[in-house]
Design a protein around this motif. Structure first.
Motif, PDB file in Angstrom:
ATOM      1  N   HIS A   5      -9.673   6.053   2.772  1.00 37.58           N
ATOM      2  CA  HIS A   5      -8.353   5.748   2.215  1.00 37.58           C
ATOM      3  C   HIS A   5      -8.329   5.960   0.705  1.00 37.58           C
ATOM      4  O   HIS A   5      -7.573   5.299   0.002  1.00 37.58           O
ATOM      5  N   ILE A  58      -2.961  -0.519   8.106  1.00 41.59           N
ATOM      6  CA  ILE A  58      -3.675   0.219   7.067  1.00 41.59           C
ATOM      7  C   ILE A  58      -3.746  -0.656   5.823  1.00 41.59           C
ATOM      8  O   ILE A  58      -2.726  -1.176   5.366  1.00 41.59           O
ATOM      9  N   GLN A 109      -0.908   7.497   1.246  1.00 42.64           N
ATOM     10  CA  GLN A 109      -1.534   8.346   0.235  1.00 42.64           C
ATOM     11  C   GLN A 109      -0.569   9.420  -0.286  1.00 42.64           C
ATOM     12  O   GLN A 109      -0.598   9.764  -1.455  1.00 42.64           O
TER      13      GLN A 109
END
Length: 367
Positions: free
Chosen positions: A268, A297, A302
């Motif tokens: 991540h 998450i 992102q």
């Protein structure tokens, strides 16, 4: 030049440091356009009287400060211990240990990457990848040379031998809930599939789902990865296993590597990418690219800009798979970053015609 610069006059450093602010602004101008950060961190070269959750306090030796470090962290501040080509970030109950080059401008670079919206541990990774004068060498000076990036300290040794390789471009990668789904999608001609079986069924039911998936992969010449259940996957002779970051400390990676099983690891951000690379996996998944409801998450989406940076950094190093919120509508933009694989979930499992959905998704990879 980026239009998001607003460093001068901000409470960027404590005590105020004009030269550092100017250097940070100069570096920031060569990093590209990024959305303004929503977390205005302040880098403290000496401890403020009232540290708070927006402060990153830079010290040379945490042991010398003892109880002070604990008090700062209780108040929500982060502590960066930096000396002799090492840096450790203590933040939120976690410690991120890095070993690498500390340029003269590393603190200014840290401020610039924080302003780009990177979390402190990723910003620190990028600051250690920075080299003095990088901003003078290109309009886009964002770090992209993996040899400049720091190493992570405190990790267990990587297994020997390394994990077997898999195709450099994994293509369409459906993540499916059952062996029945794996059989169905493999029958559509998909060559890379993951079984993510999350229900709390008895062990024999789990083994059955894995056995069905492994058999489907062999029958259709597809590469089937098993999510999480590494021991059952090893026992079943699966092609591969996909694990999260937290699993590398509990799974027997040496046994998996010795068994010839491919390994995929979730990441991540830059820090987790470096941690994944340490274990020499067969591929790395990066995300979540977009918001997703299929899995919790721990980080914000992102986005495509970061995905493109990961591709640029790791091209030719390890296969990458983009994951998180990807469907047919956004897939062309995802593939435009150069990433060689894209995982999908609901785009297949919730399609009214899964066969047609798979065909359309496959077609996007050929454009």
């Amino acid at each position: 030049m980026t239009q998001t610069l607003a460093l001068t006059g901000r409470d960027l450093f404590w005590p105020p440091a004009d030269e550092l602010t100017e250097a940070a602004e100069r570096i920031r101008a060569r990093l590209g356009d990024w959305p303004p950060t929503h977390a205005p961190w302040r880098i403290c070269l000496t401890a403020p009287d009232e540290p708070n959750g927006g402060d990153l306090i830079v010290i040379a030796d945490a042991q010398q400060h003892g109880e002070q470090v604990a008090r700062w962290q209780v108040r929500g501040a982060g502590v960066i211990e930096a000396a002799q080509n090492r840096a450790a970030l203590h933040l939120g109950g976690e410690t991120y240990r890095l070993e690498g080059h500390l340029s003269e401008d590393w603190i200014a670079a840290l401020a610039a990457f924080l302003d780009c919206g990177f979390d402190p541990h990723d910003a620190l990774v990028l600051a250690l990848a920075w080299r003095d004068g990088d901003e003078t060498r290109a309009n886009d000076a964002f770090p992209s040379d993996l040899s400049h990036f720091p190493r992570l300290g405190g990790l267990p040794g990587a297994p020997e031998p390394a994990f077997p390789s898999c195709p450099p471009r994994l293509g369409l990668y459906p993540v499916l809930p059952s062996g029945e789904w794996v059989e169905r999608v493999a029958g559509f001609g998909v060559k890379t599939i993951q079984l993510r079986h999350k229900s709390a069924e008895p062990a024999d039911e789990l083994k059955r789902e894995i056995a069905l998936s492994v058999a489907a992969g062999r029958r259709h010449d597809a590469q089937v990865f098993i999510n999480d259940h590494w021991q059952a996957a090893l026992d079943a002779g699966a092609y591969g296993v996909h694990l999260g970051q937290e699993d590398v400390h509990t799974a027997d990676l040496a046994a998996l590597a010795a068994g010839g099983i491919r390994l995929g690891l979730s990441t991540h951000g830059f820090y987790e990418i470096l941690r994944a690379l340490h274990f020499r996996p067969s591929y790395i998944a990066v995300g979540a690219v977009f918001a997703t409801t299929t899995k919790a998450i721990p980080t914000a989406p992102q986005g495509l800009k970061r995905l493109a940076r990961y591709v640029r950094l790791l091209d030719g190093v390890v296969p990458l798979v983009a994951i998180g919120g990807i469907d047919l509508q956004v897939l062309p933009d995802v593939l435009a970053t150069g990433v060689g694989g894209a995982a999908v979930v609901r785009a297949v499992t919730e399609a009214s015609d899964p066969g047609a959905a798979v065909s359309a998704l496959q077609h996007a990879f050929t454009q």
